[in-house]
Design an enzyme around this catalytic site. Structure first.
Site, PDB file in Angstrom:
ATOM      1  N   TYR A   1      22.945  40.186 -25.008  1.00 16.66           N
ATOM      2  CA  TYR A   1      22.641  41.621 -24.995  1.00 16.66           C
ATOM      3  C   TYR A   1      23.929  42.437 -25.083  1.00 16.66           C
ATOM      4  CZ  TYR A   1      17.865  40.606 -23.585  1.00 16.66           C
ATOM      5  OH  TYR A   1      16.573  40.153 -23.561  1.00 16.66           O
TER       6      TYR A   1
ATOM      7  N   CYS B   1      32.926  38.056 -10.706  1.00 17.94           N
ATOM      8  CA  CYS B   1      33.290  36.763 -11.306  1.00 17.94           C
ATOM      9  C   CYS B   1      33.883  36.857 -12.707  1.00 17.94           C
ATOM     10  CB  CYS B   1      32.074  35.841 -11.302  1.00 17.94           C
ATOM     11  SG  CYS B   1      31.563  35.406  -9.631  1.00 17.94           S
TER      12      CYS B   1
ATOM     13  N   GLY C   1      26.022  45.917 -24.502  1.00 13.64           N
ATOM     14  CA  GLY C   1      25.906  46.881 -23.399  1.00 13.64           C
ATOM     15  C   GLY C   1      27.217  47.608 -23.168  1.00 13.64           C
TER      16      GLY C   1
ATOM     17  N   LYS D   1      25.055  44.942 -12.142  1.00 11.49           N
ATOM     18  CA  LYS D   1      23.861  44.435 -12.821  1.00 11.49           C
ATOM     19  C   LYS D   1      22.676  44.664 -11.888  1.00 11.49           C
ATOM     20  CE  LYS D   1      23.994  39.607 -11.392  1.00 11.49           C
ATOM     21  NZ  LYS D   1      23.934  38.229 -11.811  1.00 11.49           N
TER      22      LYS D   1
END
Ligand SMILES: NC(=O)c1ccc[n+]([C@@H]2O[C@H](COP(=O)([O-])OP(=O)(O)OC[C@H]3O[C@@H](n4cnc5c(N)ncnc54)[C@H](O)[C@@H]3O)[C@@H](O)[C@H]2O)c1
Length: 442
Positions: A257, A266, A259, A327
């Site tokens: 995806y 991480c 974005g 996220k």
């Protein structure tokens, strides 16, 4: 089995709760007294779906407890997990001070055989450093005890961490002692019933496997973002391209995806740390540098789109942000694209009104009270008198909003969609000026 876990953050708490859930006797240690006090009162300091219940059940059942006392921790478990942070140091390499501090504590307090398990993400060669630190500390005490050091990197995803731990894709065990492999096989057996997911290998390869996995995933994201930027210049729609390439089983639909850049605790630090590791052995990891550079550039894209739309006049304007966490399904804002956007907007004298289902408390912790940041309890409140809506995190609650309500709350009907959640033609029909990522000329 008796297990001690050093570090009660995202990885430590999930590991501890899941190992307790299958019947082990787990003691979680942290140097953060406030965190441990909260946990002892049944409060969980982070948001991870399902974790609070699992901790509550296992604490009540007497299988999970919390302490700051290192001596108690070393005395408790045959298995001593290290799950402390490995943040970047000044030059971007992984800072091992917390890992080595735990190794030293173990060396200072050890009175019998222990298995020390590195679950933190650590550069190749760290197990050797942990072993050396423990040996040196034991020698300083004038005592000798047998111990083994194992690399057991963690692959859980925040937001789906319990499921990932309970049903792992793989359990990597890096050891140089077959007996330790068998003891860890027994510890992990409850998570390994469906089919054998345990992959035993040498320690250095295990350490590198974790970095390789994160670097590969970050590469996929930066690749798609690079292509999205190209699509914007060529008048193509990256969403069509994504579906077109994902249909090839060699490529697949996962993790492609486009974005507004990857964040979190991480990928950014691990890609940089791997690149620094490469340098330390005189290898220039050109691909990793490019992955990083594309991501840094991508985190500016939402700001650039706003800047362009408002002809550079952002001062005293107000922007609504939906999403602060890096996220969905986490409250983690480490390296989040929202932070780059907000900080750039503030530099221009703009105001931010933000909503996030979980990260509002974390945003308050990071930024405190400031006049140019209003944190809202409801998504539509963030829109009041704002000059545009920016989607930064793809929480499911943003996927099918009331566009009428968005339009009536906003000053200007402008949506910058950093996660390509909406159909551009539908949103345009609703009377909005819409900008996605890589969706035709913009
Ligand atoms: N968060 C993730 O999604 C994730 C996934 C896989 C691997 N990892 C890796 O796991 C490690 C831990 O990550 P995290 O997100 O859980 O970090 P975190 O910052 O949430 O937690 C680390 C904890 O360790 C504690 N600590 C520091 N020194 C200590 C000591 N000497 N003794 C006991 N506790 C100590 C800190 O107080 C903190 O509570 C990192 O190396 C990270 O890269 C993280």
């Amino acid at each position: 089995m008796k297990v001690t876990i050093f570090g009660s953050g995202y990885v430590g708490l999930v590991t501890g709760a899941c190992l307790a859930e299958v019947g082990n006797d787990v003691l979680c240690i942290d140097i953060d007294e406030k965190k441990i006090a909260m946990l002892k009162q049944g409060k969980v300091p982070i948001y991870e779906p399902g974790l609070d219940k699992l901790i509550e059940q296992n604490t009540k059942a007497g299988r999970l407890s919390f302490a700051t006392d290192v001596e108690q921790g070393v005395a408790h478990g045959l298995f001593q997990f290290i799950a402390v942070g490995t943040p970047p140091d000044e030059d971007g390499s992984a800072d091992l001070q917390y890992v080595l501090a735990v190794a030293q504590s173990i060396g200072e307090q050890m009175h019998e055989y222990r298995i020390i398990i590195d679950k933190s993400t650590v550069p190749v060669g760290t197990a050797d450093k942990v072993r050396a630190k423990i040996a040196e500390t034991l020698a300083a005490r004038g005592t000798q005890h047998e111990f083994d050091v194992v690399s057991n990197p963690e692959f859980l995803k925040e937001g789906a961490a319990l499921d990932d731990f309970m049903k792992p894709d793989r359990i990597i065990i890096g050891t140089d002692n077959p007996r330790t492999t068998e003891l860890l096989r027994a510890l992990y057996a409850p998570f390994n019933r469906n089919h054998d997911r345990l992959i035993a290998m040498d320690i250095r390869s295990a350490e590198l496997t974790k970095y390789a996995a994160n670097a590969m995933l970050a590469t996929k994201i930066s690749f798609m973002n690079e292509l999205a930027n190209l699509a914007e210049r060529l008048g193509a729609d990256i969403e069509n391209v994504r579906i077109g390439i994902g249909s090839d089983p060699r490529i697949g639909y996962n993790f492609i995806y486009p974005g507004c850049g990857y964040g979190g605790s991480c990928f950014p630090k691990d890609v940089t740390a791997l690149e620094r590791t490469a340098r330390s052995v005189n290898y220039e990891a050109k691909l990793l540098s490019a992955v990083e550079a594309v991501n840094d550039q991508q985190k500016n894209r939402l700001f650039e789109k706003l800047h362009k739309h408002f002809d550079g006049n952002l001062s005293n304007k107000t922007f609504a942000l939906w999403g602060l966490a890096f996220k969905p399904n986490t409250d983690d804002m480490r390296e989040a694209p929202s932070r780059v956007l907000m900080e750039k907007l503030w530099q221009q004298g703009a105001n931010v009104q933000a909503f996030d289902p979980q990260a509002v408390e974390e945003a308050t912790r990071i930024y405190g009270d400031r006049p140019d940041l209003k944190l809202c309890d409801e998504p539509y409140d963030a829109l009041n008198n704002a000059d545009a809506l920016v989607i930064v995190t793809e929480w499911s609650t943003f996927r099918s909003p009331d566009f009428e309500r968005i339009k009536s709350n906003l000053n200007c009907p402008v949506i910058i969609d950093g996660r390509n959640l909406y159909d551009p033609s539908y949103v345009a029909q609703q009377g909005f000026t819409y900008y996605g990522i890589g969706r035709g000329l913009s």
